[in-house]
Design a protein around this motif. Structure first.
Motif, PDB file in Angstrom:
ATOM      1  N   PRO A   1       0.818  -1.226   0.000  1.00  0.00           N
ATOM      2  CA  PRO A   1       0.000   0.000   0.000  1.00  0.00           C
ATOM      3  C   PRO A   1       0.851   1.275   0.000  1.00  0.00           C
ATOM      4  CG  PRO A   1      -0.900  -1.583   1.549  1.00  0.00           C
ATOM      5  CD  PRO A   1       0.430  -2.122   1.087  1.00  0.00           C
ATOM      6  N   TRP A   2       2.019   1.233   0.671  1.00  0.00           N
ATOM      7  CA  TRP A   2       2.902   2.397   0.657  1.00  0.00           C
ATOM      8  C   TRP A   2       3.352   2.697  -0.776  1.00  0.00           C
ATOM      9  CZ3 TRP A   2       8.049   2.766  -0.876  1.00  0.00           C
ATOM     10  CH2 TRP A   2       8.682   3.976  -0.597  1.00  0.00           C
ATOM     11  N   LEU A   3       3.778   1.649  -1.490  1.00  0.00           N
ATOM     12  CA  LEU A   3       4.225   1.824  -2.871  1.00  0.00           C
ATOM     13  C   LEU A   3       3.066   2.279  -3.760  1.00  0.00           C
ATOM     14  CD1 LEU A   3       6.501   1.658  -4.941  1.00  0.00           C
ATOM     15  CD2 LEU A   3       5.945  -0.771  -5.250  1.00  0.00           C
ATOM     16  N   MET A   4       1.864   1.781  -3.504  1.00  0.00           N
ATOM     17  CA  MET A   4       0.709   2.216  -4.291  1.00  0.00           C
ATOM     18  C   MET A   4       0.392   3.685  -4.005  1.00  0.00           C
ATOM     19  SD  MET A   4      -1.171   1.226  -6.753  1.00  0.00           S
ATOM     20  CE  MET A   4      -0.894  -0.533  -6.795  1.00  0.00           C
ATOM     21  N   GLY A   5       0.670   4.150  -2.794  1.00  0.00           N
ATOM     22  CA  GLY A   5       0.511   5.573  -2.479  1.00  0.00           C
ATOM     23  C   GLY A   5       1.468   6.423  -3.302  1.00  0.00           C
ATOM     24  N   VAL A   6       2.725   5.965  -3.406  1.00  0.00           N
ATOM     25  CA  VAL A   6       3.709   6.648  -4.263  1.00  0.00           C
ATOM     26  C   VAL A   6       3.183   6.670  -5.699  1.00  0.00           C
ATOM     27  CG1 VAL A   6       6.060   6.542  -5.213  1.00  0.00           C
ATOM     28  CG2 VAL A   6       5.668   6.039  -2.778  1.00  0.00           C
ATOM     29  N   THR A   7       2.629   5.554  -6.127  1.00  0.00           N
ATOM     30  CA  THR A   7       2.090   5.431  -7.486  1.00  0.00           C
ATOM     31  C   THR A   7       0.987   6.448  -7.728  1.00  0.00           C
ATOM     32  OG1 THR A   7       2.645   3.080  -7.552  1.00  0.00           O
ATOM     33  CG2 THR A   7       0.947   3.842  -9.099  1.00  0.00           C
ATOM     34  N   MET A   8       0.029   6.520  -6.819  1.00  0.00           N
ATOM     35  CA  MET A   8      -1.108   7.425  -7.000  1.00  0.00           C
ATOM     36  C   MET A   8      -0.656   8.884  -7.008  1.00  0.00           C
ATOM     37  SD  MET A   8      -3.818   5.905  -7.653  1.00  0.00           S
ATOM     38  CE  MET A   8      -3.636   4.218  -8.139  1.00  0.00           C
ATOM     39  N   ARG A   9       0.329   9.223  -6.181  1.00  0.00           N
ATOM     40  CA  ARG A   9       0.826  10.605  -6.187  1.00  0.00           C
ATOM     41  C   ARG A   9       1.514  10.933  -7.513  1.00  0.00           C
ATOM     42  NH1 ARG A   9       1.318   9.026  -0.944  1.00  0.00           N
ATOM     43  NH2 ARG A   9       3.483   8.341  -1.061  1.00  0.00           N
TER      44      ARG A   9
END
Length: 195
Positions: free
Chosen positions: A73-81
């Motif tokens: 989920p942390w990496l997906m947060g980076v992705t969404m940003r």
């Protein structure tokens, strides 16, 4: 060893200078990240550029990564940003292009609308692409990537209630479109709001 433990081990190795560990982390995560980005960004070349930016930003941010948080989920947060940053840049380019167009200088932009070819159910995907971006985000994270609503709230840094209302709104819009488009019959009913 759990998947989370594997990620933490790789992050620890990366922080101590093992470059090959970053390659392994990339290989473990890139498929899902690319699918998500490609679903939200229709132009293949732009999607590839954004994925590259995601991994550059993730590498820079690993020093601040808290191992108590789930890594995916942390990496997906980076992705969404990064996707959001791309969208802002495109909007600025589009506005600039419109200003140029008005001043008769003339400039063309290619906003091609390629769909993700390998995903099934094109009529439903076409309807998802017509949703507002904020609704596309939650649908992509919840149904394509199978994140829980709580994880989505963390990824997008928004309240859980907002995630729930966006999923509900997206499904309501898709159901409304389903009534108008017989090709979608039964496909939206397969999607559920809770998980």
């Amino acid at each position: 060893m759990s998947e989370q433990d594997e990620y933490i081990e790789l992050v620890t190795l990366i922080r101590t200078g093992h470059e090959e560990a970053y390659g392994e982390l990339y290989e473990k995560t890139v498929t899902r990240i690319y699918q998500t980005v490609r679903f939200l960004i229709k132009d293949k070349s732009d999607a590839e550029d954004v994925v590259q930016e995601i991994y550059i930003q993730a590498y820079r941010s690993l020093a601040r990564y808290d191992a108590e948080r789930a890594f995916r989920p942390w990496l997906m947060g980076v992705t969404m940003r990064q996707v959001q940053s791309y969208r802002r840049k495109r909007l600025m380019q589009f506005r600039f292009g419109k200003r140029i167009e008005k001043s008769d200088v003339g400039m063309e932009y290619d906003f091609s609308t390629d769909l993700v070819n390998k995903l099934a159910n094109r009529p439903l995907l076409e309807q998802v692409h017509r949703l507002p971006y904020k609704l596309q985000q939650v649908v992509t994270l919840h149904y394509l990537n199978e994140y829980t609503q709580e994880e989505i709230a963390g990824i997008l840094e928004i309240p859980l209630g907002t995630v729930k209302s966006r999923i509900h709104a997206a499904l309501a819009k898709l159901r409304q479109k389903e009534k108008m488009n017989p090709r979608l019959r039964g496909k939206v009913e397969d999607l559920h709001e809770t998980r």
